[in-house]
Scaffold this motif. Structure first.
Motif, PDB file in Angstrom:
ATOM      1  N   ASP A   1      -4.718   5.043   7.308  1.00 12.24           N
ATOM      2  CA  ASP A   1      -4.935   3.696   7.864  1.00 12.24           C
ATOM      3  C   ASP A   1      -4.957   2.690   6.708  1.00 12.24           C
ATOM      4  N   TYR A   2      -4.485   1.485   6.977  1.00 10.09           N
ATOM      5  CA  TYR A   2      -4.496   0.443   5.932  1.00 10.09           C
ATOM      6  C   TYR A   2      -5.903  -0.108   5.737  1.00 10.09           C
ATOM      7  N   THR A   3      -6.178  -0.487   4.499  1.00  5.19           N
ATOM      8  CA  THR A   3      -7.452  -1.157   4.213  1.00  5.19           C
ATOM      9  C   THR A   3      -7.344  -2.615   4.654  1.00  5.19           C
TER      10      THR A   3
ATOM     11  N   GLY B   1       0.820  -1.233   0.000  1.00  4.42           N
ATOM     12  CA  GLY B   1       0.000   0.000   0.000  1.00  4.42           C
ATOM     13  C   GLY B   1       0.839   1.261   0.000  1.00  4.42           C
ATOM     14  N   LEU B   2       0.427   2.253   0.767  1.00  2.00           N
ATOM     15  CA  LEU B   2       1.145   3.532   0.917  1.00  2.00           C
ATOM     16  C   LEU B   2       1.407   4.226  -0.419  1.00  2.00           C
ATOM     17  N   ASP B   3       0.452   4.170  -1.335  1.00  8.07           N
ATOM     18  CA  ASP B   3       0.685   4.724  -2.672  1.00  8.07           C
ATOM     19  C   ASP B   3       1.013   6.218  -2.628  1.00  8.07           C
TER      20      ASP B   3
ATOM     21  N   ASN C   1      -3.087  -0.887  13.289  1.00 10.02           N
ATOM     22  CA  ASN C   1      -2.792  -1.142  11.873  1.00 10.02           C
ATOM     23  C   ASN C   1      -1.841  -2.317  11.629  1.00 10.02           C
ATOM     24  N   ALA C   2      -0.735  -2.043  10.911  1.00 13.45           N
ATOM     25  CA  ALA C   2       0.158  -3.142  10.535  1.00 13.45           C
ATOM     26  C   ALA C   2       0.782  -3.814  11.760  1.00 13.45           C
ATOM     27  N   ARG C   3       0.949  -3.047  12.845  1.00 11.24           N
ATOM     28  CA  ARG C   3       1.554  -3.650  14.043  1.00 11.24           C
ATOM     29  C   ARG C   3       0.648  -4.729  14.622  1.00 11.24           C
ATOM     30  N   PHE C   4      -0.665  -4.479  14.593  1.00  9.13           N
ATOM     31  CA  PHE C   4      -1.644  -5.463  15.064  1.00  9.13           C
ATOM     32  C   PHE C   4      -1.477  -6.775  14.282  1.00  9.13           C
ATOM     33  N   VAL C   5      -1.356  -6.641  12.972  1.00 10.50           N
ATOM     34  CA  VAL C   5      -1.247  -7.818  12.110  1.00 10.50           C
ATOM     35  C   VAL C   5       0.078  -8.555  12.358  1.00 10.50           C
ATOM     36  N   ARG C   6       1.143  -7.780  12.458  1.00  8.47           N
ATOM     37  CA  ARG C   6       2.454  -8.401  12.725  1.00  8.47           C
ATOM     38  C   ARG C   6       2.434  -9.171  14.040  1.00  8.47           C
ATOM     39  N   ASN C   7       1.830  -8.556  15.060  1.00 10.13           N
ATOM     40  CA  ASN C   7       1.768  -9.219  16.366  1.00 10.13           C
ATOM     41  C   ASN C   7       0.982 -10.521  16.275  1.00 10.13           C
TER      42      ASN C   7
ATOM     43  N   GLY D   1       0.010  10.394  10.862  1.00  9.75           N
ATOM     44  CA  GLY D   1      -0.716   9.139  10.693  1.00  9.75           C
ATOM     45  C   GLY D   1      -0.906   8.424  12.016  1.00  9.75           C
ATOM     46  N   ASN D   2      -1.819   7.488  12.033  1.00  7.91           N
ATOM     47  CA  ASN D   2      -2.135   6.731  13.235  1.00  7.91           C
ATOM     48  C   ASN D   2      -1.022   5.720  13.560  1.00  7.91           C
ATOM     49  N   PRO D   3      -1.071   5.120  14.751  1.00  5.31           N
ATOM     50  CA  PRO D   3      -0.059   4.108  15.105  1.00  5.31           C
ATOM     51  C   PRO D   3      -0.043   2.938  14.104  1.00  5.31           C
ATOM     52  N   GLY D   4       1.162   2.467  13.847  1.00  7.83           N
ATOM     53  CA  GLY D   4       1.316   1.275  13.020  1.00  7.83           C
ATOM     54  C   GLY D   4       1.067   1.466  11.531  1.00  7.83           C
ATOM     55  N   THR D   5       1.083   2.718  11.073  1.00 14.38           N
ATOM     56  CA  THR D   5       0.817   2.945   9.645  1.00 14.38           C
ATOM     57  C   THR D   5       2.101   3.004   8.817  1.00 14.38           C
ATOM     58  N   GLY D   6       3.245   2.756   9.437  1.00 14.42           N
ATOM     59  CA  GLY D   6       4.485   2.634   8.659  1.00 14.42           C
ATOM     60  C   GLY D   6       5.406   3.843   8.734  1.00 14.42           C
ATOM     61  N   LYS D   7       5.166   4.765   9.677  1.00 13.92           N
ATOM     62  CA  LYS D   7       5.976   5.992   9.708  1.00 13.92           C
ATOM     63  C   LYS D   7       7.456   5.684  10.018  1.00 13.92           C
ATOM     64  N   THR D   8       7.689   4.915  11.063  1.00  6.37           N
ATOM     65  CA  THR D   8       9.086   4.606  11.422  1.00  6.37           C
ATOM     66  C   THR D   8       9.743   3.769  10.322  1.00  6.37           C
ATOM     67  N   THR D   9       8.978   2.831   9.778  1.00  7.68           N
ATOM     68  CA  THR D   9       9.516   1.964   8.717  1.00  7.68           C
ATOM     69  C   THR D   9       9.963   2.800   7.517  1.00  7.68           C
ATOM     70  N   VAL D  10       9.120   3.746   7.103  1.00  5.13           N
ATOM     71  CA  VAL D  10       9.453   4.566   5.931  1.00  5.13           C
ATOM     72  C   VAL D  10      10.611   5.509   6.266  1.00  5.13           C
TER      73      VAL D  10
ATOM     74  N   ALA E   1      -2.514  -8.492   3.105  1.00  3.45           N
ATOM     75  CA  ALA E   1      -1.266  -8.601   2.328  1.00  3.45           C
ATOM     76  C   ALA E   1      -0.056  -8.458   3.262  1.00  3.45           C
ATOM     77  N   ILE E   2      -0.157  -7.554   4.252  1.00  3.56           N
ATOM     78  CA  ILE E   2       0.951  -7.395   5.212  1.00  3.56           C
ATOM     79  C   ILE E   2       1.121  -8.672   6.036  1.00  3.56           C
ATOM     80  N   ALA E   3      -0.001  -9.313   6.385  1.00  5.03           N
ATOM     81  CA  ALA E   3       0.065 -10.582   7.134  1.00  5.03           C
ATOM     82  C   ALA E   3       0.793 -11.638   6.310  1.00  5.03           C
ATOM     83  N   ARG E   4       0.417 -11.756   5.033  1.00  7.36           N
ATOM     84  CA  ARG E   4       1.086 -12.751   4.168  1.00  7.36           C
ATOM     85  C   ARG E   4       2.564 -12.449   4.056  1.00  7.36           C
ATOM     86  N   GLN E   5       2.875 -11.161   3.877  1.00 11.85           N
ATOM     87  CA  GLN E   5       4.273 -10.772   3.709  1.00 11.85           C
ATOM     88  C   GLN E   5       5.083 -11.050   4.986  1.00 11.85           C
ATOM     89  N   THR E   6       4.478 -10.751   6.141  1.00 11.32           N
ATOM     90  CA  THR E   6       5.182 -10.993   7.404  1.00 11.32           C
ATOM     91  C   THR E   6       5.462 -12.483   7.578  1.00 11.32           C
TER      92      THR E   6
HETATM   93  N1  LIG Z   1       3.372  -1.033   4.300  1.00 12.82           N
HETATM   94  C1  LIG Z   1       3.867  -1.974   5.107  1.00 12.82           C
HETATM   95  N2  LIG Z   1       4.225  -3.150   4.599  1.00 12.82           N
HETATM   96  C2  LIG Z   1       4.711  -4.112   5.424  1.00 12.82           C
HETATM   97  N3  LIG Z   1       4.873  -3.979   6.764  1.00 12.82           N
HETATM   98  C3  LIG Z   1       4.532  -2.806   7.321  1.00 12.82           C
HETATM   99  C4  LIG Z   1       4.016  -1.750   6.522  1.00 12.82           C
HETATM  100  N4  LIG Z   1       3.747  -0.706   7.334  1.00 12.82           N
HETATM  101  C5  LIG Z   1       4.083  -1.091   8.567  1.00 12.82           C
HETATM  102  N5  LIG Z   1       4.552  -2.347   8.579  1.00 12.82           N
HETATM  103  C6  LIG Z   1       5.004  -3.086   9.758  1.00 12.82           C
HETATM  104  O1  LIG Z   1       4.167  -2.747  10.848  1.00 12.82           O
HETATM  105  C7  LIG Z   1       4.898  -2.471  12.022  1.00 12.82           C
HETATM  106  C8  LIG Z   1       4.583  -1.080  12.508  1.00 12.82           C
HETATM  107  O2  LIG Z   1       5.071  -0.113  11.589  1.00 12.82           O
HETATM  108  P1  LIG Z   1       5.807   1.218  12.068  1.00 12.82           P
HETATM  109  O3  LIG Z   1       6.553   0.968  13.325  1.00 12.82           O
HETATM  110  O4  LIG Z   1       6.581   1.747  10.911  1.00 12.82           O
HETATM  111  O5  LIG Z   1       4.533   2.146  12.362  1.00 12.82           O
HETATM  112  P2  LIG Z   1       4.481   3.613  12.959  1.00 12.82           P
HETATM  113  O6  LIG Z   1       3.590   4.401  12.071  1.00 12.82           O
HETATM  114  O7  LIG Z   1       5.855   4.129  13.173  1.00 12.82           O
HETATM  115  O8  LIG Z   1       3.753   3.382  14.353  1.00 12.82           O
HETATM  116  P3  LIG Z   1       3.794   4.281  15.698  1.00 12.82           P
HETATM  117  O9  LIG Z   1       3.079   5.565  15.380  1.00 12.82           O
HETATM  118  O10 LIG Z   1       3.042   3.476  16.694  1.00 12.82           O
HETATM  119  O11 LIG Z   1       5.227   4.476  16.054  1.00 12.82           O
HETATM  120  C9  LIG Z   1       6.351  -2.667  11.665  1.00 12.82           C
HETATM  121  O12 LIG Z   1       6.733  -3.915  12.141  1.00 12.82           O
HETATM  122  C10 LIG Z   1       6.410  -2.643  10.159  1.00 12.82           C
HETATM  123  O13 LIG Z   1       7.370  -3.506   9.673  1.00 12.82           O
END
Ligand SMILES: Nc1ncnc2c1ncn2[C@@H]1O[C@H](COP(=O)(O)OP(=O)(O)OP(=O)(O)O)[C@@H](O)[C@H]1O
Ligand SMILES: [Mg+2]
Length: 324
Positions: free
Chosen positions: A234-236, A67-69, A280-286, A106-115, A242-247
């Motif tokens: 927020d992720y759909t 996602g994250l287009d 969001n994605a953190r819920f799925v990863r957990n 963005g909300n928690p777990g939406t990928g900010k730290t990852t990006v 898809a994130i679950a499959r990828q994880t």
């Molecule tokens: N687009 C994505 N594709 C695959 N995995 C993702 C994606 N976005 C987030 N994740 C996974 O979800 C988890 C949470 O993401 P991340 O820590 O980047 O969120 P965050 O927006 O920084 O959250 P917070 O606001 O709570 O700090 C990470 O383990 C990350 O790998």
């Protein structure tokens, strides 16, 4: 006495400084300190020397994110801007100063730290940053308990981030306490650090969208220093699957069809549950990581386990008590 013309010894980088000074793009003090080598921002930090193909390769690292287009498009724009600025500089056209500090909302777990981590590495690979590491801090890392302590803590965080990215999570909380709060001092110190260490690090401030808007309005120096805004929606449901499959795949597991069915239901339930903040994605990863542990306990009870079984997560591995 060497008879050589001194100008023959001037390096290309120094020609650029002279050009910029002549075009009134640079103050006399900065030009002099750059020419004398005392200015710490060297050319490798402020410009990118690479082919378009290599740049496209670096940008393609983002494609693995689900996602994250909108975010991906903005990041492409940033790199295109930097690249074209460099081409313009080489063509001796006017260039804008590079200001790469960003606001992530963005909300928690939406990928900010990852990006942020990925962008830091991509900037390193392009030569824009020397090290490309991420220093993640929050209010407690920047704000001290007595006069002078805050400036010291903020300066130390900036020092640690030199060559990389300083990521300030929940930046809004620095502005929360009003004018007497030391948080304001941390903001002033950050603004000063951005000036003092120009092009030596990138600052990213992150938090909820409305809070970030308020935060930027609390200090007149902030908006112009943070010109790039990336919103992480927020992720759909389908992106979360898809994130679950990828994880699972990253850990060399796969989801059995019944597992995917249960997982989808759990995510739907969590999305509907307004009483809890959905991560969001953190819920799925957990969920996946817990299922991996449950699968291990399930298989441990058996004396022989096939390779296929070792790789497969089943519905029973996603037990009910894990809904949170
Ligand atoms: N687009 C994505 N594709 C695959 N995995 C993702 C994606 N976005 C987030 N994740 C996974 O979800 C988890 C949470 O993401 P991340 O820590 O980047 O969120 P965050 O927006 O920084 O959250 P917070 O606001 O709570 O700090 C990470 O383990 C990350 O790998
Ligand atoms: Mg984060």
């Amino acid at each position: 006495m060497p008879s050589k013309n001194r100008w023959n010894q001037v390096r290309p980088t120094q020609y650029r400084v002279i050009d910029e000074f002549e075009q009134s793009n640079m103050a006399v003090g900065e030009a002099l300190s750059r020419l004398s080598g005392k200015y710490r921002t060297d050319e490798a930090n402020s410009t990118m020397h690479m082919t378009r193909e290599r740049l496209l390769q670096i940008i393609s690292r983002m494609d693995s994110l689900v996602g994250l287009d909108g975010v991906k498009e903005m990041v492409r724009q940033i790199f295109a801007h930097v690249y074209i600025q460099e081409q313009r500089r080489l063509a001796r056209l006017k260039t804008d100063p590079l200001v790469l500090h960003m606001v992530f909302s963005g909300n928690p777990g939406t990928g900010k730290t990852t990006v942020a981590r990925l962008i830091a590495e991509m900037f390193r690979d392009c030569g824009l940053l020397e090290k490309g590491h991420l220093v993640e801090v929050e209010r407690a890392d920047l704000v001290g308990e007595y006069i002078g302590h805050t400036a010291q803590k903020t300066r130390e965080s900036i020092q640690r981030a030199l060559g990389g990215v300083l990521f300030i999570d929940e930046a809004y909380s620095l502005a929360r306490g009003g004018n007497k709060d030391f948080g304001r001092e941390a903001i002033d110190c950050l603004v000063k650090g951005i000036e003092d260490y120009r092009n030596q690090f990138v600052a990213i401030i992150a938090g909820y969208e409305n809070e970030m808007k308020y935060f930027l309005s609390t200090n007149p120096g902030l908006p112009s220093r943070f010109p790039i805004h990336l919103h992480f929606p927020d992720y759909t449901l389908s992106s979360l699957i898809a994130i679950a499959r990828q994880t699972a795949q990253e850990h060399q597991y796969k989801l059995a069809p019944d597992a995917e069915f249960i997982l989808r239901r759990k995510i739907q339930q969590a999305l509907l549950d307004a009483s809890r903040e959905f991560s969001n994605a953190r819920f799925v990863r957990n969920l996946i990581e817990k299922a991996i542990r449950h699968q291990a306990s399930r298989l441990f009870q058996r004396s022989r386990v096939s390779r296929e079984e070792l790789m497969t997560l089943r519905a029973e591995d996603f037990r009910e008590e894990d809904v949170f």
